[in-house]
Design a protein around this motif. Structure first.
Motif, PDB file in Angstrom:
ATOM      1  N   ILE A  67      -8.976  37.702  -5.515  1.00 51.07           N
ATOM      2  CA  ILE A  67      -9.354  36.465  -4.832  1.00 51.07           C
ATOM      3  C   ILE A  67      -8.882  35.255  -5.643  1.00 51.07           C
ATOM      4  O   ILE A  67      -8.319  34.304  -5.106  1.00 51.07           O
ATOM      5  N   THR A  68      -9.096  35.316  -6.969  1.00 44.72           N
ATOM      6  CA  THR A  68      -8.664  34.213  -7.819  1.00 44.72           C
ATOM      7  C   THR A  68      -7.144  34.088  -7.800  1.00 44.72           C
ATOM      8  O   THR A  68      -6.592  33.011  -7.624  1.00 44.72           O
ATOM      9  N   GLU A  69      -6.487  35.219  -7.920  1.00 47.15           N
ATOM     10  CA  GLU A  69      -5.027  35.200  -8.033  1.00 47.15           C
ATOM     11  C   GLU A  69      -4.365  34.697  -6.753  1.00 47.15           C
ATOM     12  O   GLU A  69      -3.443  33.895  -6.788  1.00 47.15           O
ATOM     13  N   HIS A  70      -4.841  35.151  -5.621  1.00 46.90           N
ATOM     14  CA  HIS A  70      -4.143  34.840  -4.361  1.00 46.90           C
ATOM     15  C   HIS A  70      -4.763  33.685  -3.601  1.00 46.90           C
ATOM     16  O   HIS A  70      -4.174  33.189  -2.654  1.00 46.90           O
ATOM     17  N   ASP A  71      -5.956  33.278  -4.007  1.00 48.13           N
ATOM     18  CA  ASP A  71      -6.604  32.123  -3.393  1.00 48.13           C
ATOM     19  C   ASP A  71      -6.623  32.227  -1.863  1.00 48.13           C
ATOM     20  O   ASP A  71      -6.051  31.372  -1.159  1.00 48.13           O
ATOM     21  N   TYR A  72      -7.256  33.285  -1.364  1.00 48.32           N
ATOM     22  CA  TYR A  72      -7.255  33.531   0.090  1.00 48.32           C
ATOM     23  C   TYR A  72      -7.967  32.410   0.842  1.00 48.32           C
ATOM     24  O   TYR A  72      -8.986  31.895   0.389  1.00 48.32           O
ATOM     25  N   LYS A  88     -20.373  54.626   2.008  1.00 45.55           N
ATOM     26  CA  LYS A  88     -20.949  54.612   0.668  1.00 45.55           C
ATOM     27  C   LYS A  88     -20.044  53.900  -0.335  1.00 45.55           C
ATOM     28  O   LYS A  88     -20.301  53.939  -1.535  1.00 45.55           O
ATOM     29  N   ASP A  89     -18.973  53.276   0.140  1.00 45.01           N
ATOM     30  CA  ASP A  89     -18.034  52.638  -0.783  1.00 45.01           C
ATOM     31  C   ASP A  89     -18.143  51.120  -0.796  1.00 45.01           C
ATOM     32  O   ASP A  89     -17.543  50.468  -1.626  1.00 45.01           O
ATOM     33  N   LEU A  90     -18.933  50.557   0.120  1.00 44.09           N
ATOM     34  CA  LEU A  90     -19.069  49.104   0.141  1.00 44.09           C
ATOM     35  C   LEU A  90     -19.724  48.576  -1.132  1.00 44.09           C
ATOM     36  O   LEU A  90     -19.539  47.424  -1.504  1.00 44.09           O
ATOM     37  N   VAL A  91     -20.485  49.444  -1.799  1.00 42.40           N
ATOM     38  CA  VAL A  91     -21.114  49.034  -3.060  1.00 42.40           C
ATOM     39  C   VAL A  91     -20.066  48.513  -4.044  1.00 42.40           C
ATOM     40  O   VAL A  91     -20.329  47.640  -4.861  1.00 42.40           O
ATOM     41  N   LYS A  92     -18.832  48.995  -3.894  1.00 40.17           N
ATOM     42  CA  LYS A  92     -17.783  48.627  -4.856  1.00 40.17           C
ATOM     43  C   LYS A  92     -17.299  47.186  -4.703  1.00 40.17           C
ATOM     44  O   LYS A  92     -16.579  46.705  -5.571  1.00 40.17           O
ATOM     45  N   ILE A  93     -17.671  46.507  -3.608  1.00 38.63           N
ATOM     46  CA  ILE A  93     -17.152  45.139  -3.449  1.00 38.63           C
ATOM     47  C   ILE A  93     -17.722  44.201  -4.501  1.00 38.63           C
ATOM     48  O   ILE A  93     -17.167  43.139  -4.747  1.00 38.63           O
ATOM     49  N   ASN A  94     -18.810  44.602  -5.125  1.00 39.68           N
ATOM     50  CA  ASN A  94     -19.385  43.768  -6.179  1.00 39.68           C
ATOM     51  C   ASN A  94     -19.217  44.398  -7.560  1.00 39.68           C
ATOM     52  O   ASN A  94     -19.856  43.993  -8.515  1.00 39.68           O
ATOM     53  N   MET A  95     -18.376  45.413  -7.657  1.00 45.77           N
ATOM     54  CA  MET A  95     -18.227  46.115  -8.933  1.00 45.77           C
ATOM     55  C   MET A  95     -16.913  45.781  -9.611  1.00 45.77           C
ATOM     56  O   MET A  95     -16.038  45.162  -9.023  1.00 45.77           O
ATOM     57  N   ILE A 145     -22.851  43.002   1.215  1.00 45.58           N
ATOM     58  CA  ILE A 145     -22.006  41.926   1.741  1.00 45.58           C
ATOM     59  C   ILE A 145     -22.659  40.571   1.461  1.00 45.58           C
ATOM     60  O   ILE A 145     -21.993  39.612   1.061  1.00 45.58           O
ATOM     61  N   ASN A 146     -23.982  40.490   1.600  1.00 44.85           N
ATOM     62  CA  ASN A 146     -24.669  39.237   1.265  1.00 44.85           C
ATOM     63  C   ASN A 146     -24.433  38.846  -0.182  1.00 44.85           C
ATOM     64  O   ASN A 146     -24.194  37.676  -0.488  1.00 44.85           O
ATOM     65  N   LYS A 147     -24.491  39.837  -1.048  1.00 40.76           N
ATOM     66  CA  LYS A 147     -24.293  39.563  -2.466  1.00 40.76           C
ATOM     67  C   LYS A 147     -22.875  39.040  -2.698  1.00 40.76           C
ATOM     68  O   LYS A 147     -22.652  38.097  -3.477  1.00 40.76           O
ATOM     69  N   PHE A 148     -21.928  39.618  -1.978  1.00 40.49           N
ATOM     70  CA  PHE A 148     -20.536  39.199  -2.098  1.00 40.49           C
ATOM     71  C   PHE A 148     -20.380  37.753  -1.608  1.00 40.49           C
ATOM     72  O   PHE A 148     -19.735  36.934  -2.257  1.00 40.49           O
ATOM     73  N   ILE A 149     -21.013  37.445  -0.473  1.00 40.74           N
ATOM     74  CA  ILE A 149     -20.916  36.088   0.087  1.00 40.74           C
ATOM     75  C   ILE A 149     -21.528  35.087  -0.891  1.00 40.74           C
ATOM     76  O   ILE A 149     -20.950  34.024  -1.160  1.00 40.74           O
ATOM     77  N   ASP A 150     -22.678  35.446  -1.470  1.00 43.77           N
ATOM     78  CA  ASP A 150     -23.339  34.551  -2.422  1.00 43.77           C
ATOM     79  C   ASP A 150     -22.462  34.268  -3.633  1.00 43.77           C
ATOM     80  O   ASP A 150     -22.527  33.198  -4.233  1.00 43.77           O
ATOM     81  N   ARG A 151     -21.655  35.258  -4.002  1.00 38.66           N
ATOM     82  CA  ARG A 151     -20.817  35.072  -5.192  1.00 38.66           C
ATOM     83  C   ARG A 151     -19.593  34.194  -4.890  1.00 38.66           C
ATOM     84  O   ARG A 151     -18.934  33.711  -5.787  1.00 38.66           O
ATOM     85  N   HIS A 152     -19.268  34.078  -3.609  1.00 36.37           N
ATOM     86  CA  HIS A 152     -18.075  33.301  -3.245  1.00 36.37           C
ATOM     87  C   HIS A 152     -18.431  32.198  -2.264  1.00 36.37           C
ATOM     88  O   HIS A 152     -17.938  32.165  -1.139  1.00 36.37           O
ATOM     89  N   PRO A 153     -19.290  31.261  -2.686  1.00 37.62           N
ATOM     90  CA  PRO A 153     -19.759  30.234  -1.737  1.00 37.62           C
ATOM     91  C   PRO A 153     -18.623  29.338  -1.236  1.00 37.62           C
ATOM     92  O   PRO A 153     -18.725  28.757  -0.164  1.00 37.62           O
TER      93      PRO A 153
END
Lengths: 371, 460
Positions: free
Chosen positions: A341-346, A362-369, A124-132
């Motif tokens: 995220i890009t398409e819908h601009d949440y 074990k599926d949260l890994v996919k949020i950055n894949m 989740i941290n990695k995901f947050i870092d990617r979407h500042p």
């Protein structure tokens, strides 16, 4: 051989057990084969198709044994008999479910392995870092043992939600964590968790929702604006495992709203009311757990929700307060999230998991894949 | 297939018994062989040929010995053929990977492991068939002339995968008896023993055993001292009731088929010394080692020093027989040490002090089970430290509440009370039928909703 039978009447025990063994065995052969167990809320084993490969891998014969056990005559009665016997032995658990006070049942946890949970925080941290540029929130809901502490018998092997929430609070970047513990703990005298199911109730979810909306800084529709509909005789996931003979059934409630949920381009009601007729009543919310679904609301802003089933009974409250709600179940995701995220601009991105799922998911890994 | 299983009782056993009782006597041994081969293949179809090979090799080696009686060279050749085959297959299947991984560890090599699954019950039936050939060689029993009768002895499903270790001389008369093998008396007793055995395994062993599994899951090193003790008590009860229940079911099934298998357990936990414990625990195995290893080595006839050495050999082998791992050797040597100390001086003192003797025996046996179970030696050390250090950790409260009654039932059933009850009421159907019905129905209920029904001899 003749002498054997002549003397048989001197051995009533032999006759008796022959009748019991063959009687049950033959009656079982002719008892109807069900495909689904209502009591256990699961599909029963089907008779295995013969294959040499399975036979040589020692996988074929165990399936026959499973089939025999699953379809054994008056299976449900045997299960109740075991439950009564266990209760006489003073056992307060069965099949991975621990019993608390006042009919509460909890998931059993004997292990204290937090490695997967620590990894998940990292994802989740990695995901947050990617979407500042986005507002990312993480509502990590405690499960019943962490809130209804009065209902937990001393030393019971249940989850330590405080440890998990503490770890998340310390290690999540920014102020992403939405901690709903205090909000829930103020209402422990109310019906905020099911006794026989691992979910929070629709009321419990509301208290979580209030905290969430305050964190988001948004106005929300309060619960007194809704009409609650009660459905009696709800027996949840814990009961499906424990099968306690003296269970106290739950009451499932939902707010009486009309909205559509779009799953695979097909729109249908947000509540699947047919599910209220069967055991798995909680599946009525958001029509179960779709991989990706959208809901049009009547409020402001677009929200993306990456979630487990704890979100399902909270989402109806969102209909009045958001314009669009997009929900994702990472178990079924095979596409990258960034294009959504890009398409819908949440406006907001919300992770909503309960502590028990989050501990081992074990599926949260996919949020950055897949991006 | 295991006995404590719905499919075994209501499908396999019903059909086999029906056919077995109906067919004429000359086919009965054939039916046992076929049923046993199905029973064996059910769990491990690939090893069907081993079972056949084992039968054929031992049958013909013994025939060869018999034919050449008097010609010591040829007799030895026949014996060697059987012993090499049996020990060879046991070594190959059970111990190869253990040796490879240790060579890899010590020499730093990386020889790949074979990773072949252990054939079910191989430690039992190799010992059994080997003893037959040895007995023929010694002239204790005549060689079996009929290969079907012999295969019925080798494969006989009640004792095939977890004992008792039945010697050919235990059942050869019955194997060759036609009229009168099956009696209603035997069936009557067999039913009772089978159901009591079933209850021991399903109602007691499985019930207390789940506690030990939980402790293993949390890690042996993180429990509090009281929980460590509660756990080892639960495991001691589990292994006794599981193993002796299984043996009792086997004996009961044997009686239903018309055979008298030897007793395998005789209330081991009432022992007042370790020496006594091993006369009451897995009696057919200790008997086997005494008969075929200890006595041939000279037993106690060649002085104390030689006797201690012979004991060392026997107990090293006994430990290693139970599993291919260091902890099993350690377990065997642990018992060797205790037995040697008792032999040299302790036994006399124990005889005069029955109360401390019981405490001593139970304590050493419990520690023995920890060594037996925990294969990781570091973990074993931590657990034993936990047992004797009075330290904190995961509290015993919850487990005490959950297992108190089951453990108490287990302890009561480890005393002579059950035997006294059985002896008093075994022919009183007014008592026996309701008691057996309750045990049987409850066992079926636990098997239908079986959340925990392990087979704990997979390493033997």
């Amino acid at each position: 051989m003749k002498d054997l039978f002549k003397n048989l009447k001197k051995y009533p025990l032999v006759i008796y057990f022959a009748v019991v063994l063959y009687g049950i065995g033959i009656a079982d052969l002719f008892s109807p084969v069900k495909t689904h167990s209502e009591l256990e809320n699961r599909e029963l084993a089907t008779f295995p198709k013969f294959s040499w490969k399975q036979l040589f891998d020692n996988e074929y014969t165990p399936q026959i044994e499973d089939f025999t056990e699953d379809h054994f005559i008056v299976r449900d009665k045997w299960i109740s008999l075991k439950s009564i016997s266990e209760s006489l032995l003073g056992k307060t658990e069965n099949n991975g479910v621990v019993y608390g006070k006042d009919g509460y049942q909890f998931t059993k946890f004997v292990t204290t392995d937090y490695s997967q949970m620590e990894k998940n925080v990292g994802y989740i941290n990695k995901f947050i870092d990617r979407h500042p540029e986005r507002n990312v929130y993480f509502l990590l809901a405690p499960t019943a043992p962490g809130v209804m502490t009065d209902k937990v018998t001393a030393d019971s092997p249940v989850i330590n939600t405080d440890y998990i929430l503490g770890y998340a609070a310390e290690n999540l970047v920014g102020n992403a964590l939405v901690d709903v513990r205090d909000a829930l703990k103020q209402h422990t005298d109310e019906y905020i968790y099911y006794r026989t199911d691992h979910h929070w109730t629709t009321l419990g979810a509301y208290y979580g929702y209030e905290t969430l909306m305050n964190s988001l800084g948004k106005d929300y529709t309060t619960i007194d604006n809704y009409k609650m509909v009660d459905v009696e005789d709800f027996l949840g996931t814990h009961y499906s495992k424990s099968k306690t003979y003296n269970v106290q059934a739950d009451t499932l409630s939902y707010i009486d709203i009309e909205a559509d949920i779009v799953i695979n381009d097909v729109a249908a009601g947000i509540y699947e009311k047919e599910k209220l007729e069967v055991r798995d009543k909680y599946a009525m919310f958001t029509r179960g757990n779709p991989g990706y679904a959208t809901i049009k609301g009547n409020g402001q802003g677009k929200i993306m929700i990456l979630k487990d089933s704890y979100a399902n009974c909270m989402i109806p409250y969102m209909v009045a307060d958001f314009e669009e709600i997009h929900i994702f179940d990472m178990r079924y995701m095979t596409m990258g999230l960034d294009q959504f995220i890009t398409e819908h601009d949440y406006d907001d991105i919300l992770f909503l998991y309960n502590c028990e799922t989050f501990l081992s998911d074990k599926d949260l890994v996919k949020i950055n894949m897949f991006n | 297939m295991i006995f404590s299983n719905i499919f075994f009782m209501f499908r396999f056993l019903t059909v086999v018994l029906l056919i077995y009782y109906i067919v004429p006597y000359k086919y009965k041994n054939g039916i046992i062989t076929i049923a046993s081969l199905i029973f064996y293949s059910w769990g491990e179809v690939k090893y069907f040929p081993i079972m056949i090979a084992s039968t054929v090799v031992d049958f013909f080696s013994s025939q060869y010995i018999e034919k050449n009686r008097g010609d010591i060279k040829k007799m030895r050749r026949g014996l060697a053929c059987s012993v090499i085959f049996n020990l060879g297959s046991l070594m190959f299947f059970k111990y190869t990977d253990f040796f490879i991984s240790n060579i890899n560890n010590f020499a730093g090599t990386s020889i790949p492991l074979l990773r072949i699954p252990l054939p079910l019950g191989i430690s039992f039936y190799t010992f059994q068939t080997m003893s037959y050939t040895i007995d023929v060689y010694r002239g204790k029993v005549p060689a079996e002339k009929n290969i079907i009768n012999f295969s019925a002895f080798v494969t006989m499903f009640p004792q095939l995968i977890a004992g008792p270790i039945v010697l050919y001389s235990d059942i050869n008369e019955k194997l060759n008896t036609h009229e009168g093998r099956i009696t209603l008396d035997g069936i009557n007793e067999g039913i009772k023993l089978f159901i009591f055995g079933l209850g021991k395994k399903v109602l007691i062993a499985n019930n207390v055993g789940a506690l030990w599994t939980d402790i293993e899951t949390m890690g042996f090193g993180v429990v509090s001292t009281p929980l460590a003790w509660l756990g080892i008590i639960a495991y001691s009860l589990q292994i006794y009731f599981d193993f002796s229940g299984y043996s009792l079911m086997a004996i009961g099934l044997g009686k239903m088929l018309g055979f008298d298998f030897p007793q395998n357990f005789n209330l081991p936990y009432i022992s007042k010394s370790v020496t006594e414990f091993w006369r009451r625990w897995h009696m057919t195995l200790s008997g086997w080692f005494r008969e075929y290893v200890y006595i041939p080595l000279g037993g106690n006839r060649k002085g104390l020093k030689r006797q201690i050495l012979n004991m060392l050999v026997v107990w090293f082998l006994t430990g290693f027989w139970h599993g291919a791992d260091w902890n099993f050797m350690l377990w065997g040597l642990y018992y060797f040490a205790l037995l040697a100390i008792e032999k040299m001086f302790l036994l006399d003192w124990l005889k005069k002090h029955p109360v401390p003797a019981r405490v001593y025996a139970l304590l050493t046996i419990a520690v023995g089970w920890a060594i037996f179970y925990i294969t990781d030696l570091g973990m074993l050390g931590r657990f034993i430290v936990k047992m004797f250090s009075f330290s904190g950790g995961i509290s015993a409260g919850y487990y005490f509440r959950n297992y108190f009654v089951s453990i108490l039932v287990g302890i009561l059933c480890s005393t002579p009370l059950t035997i006294r009850f059985y002896e008093k009421y075994k022919n009183n159907n007014v008592v026996m039928i309701p008691v057996l019905t309750a045990i049987f129905l409850l066992s079926v209920a636990y098997l239908v909703d079986s959340t925990y029904n392990p087979f704990i001899y997979f390493r033997f």
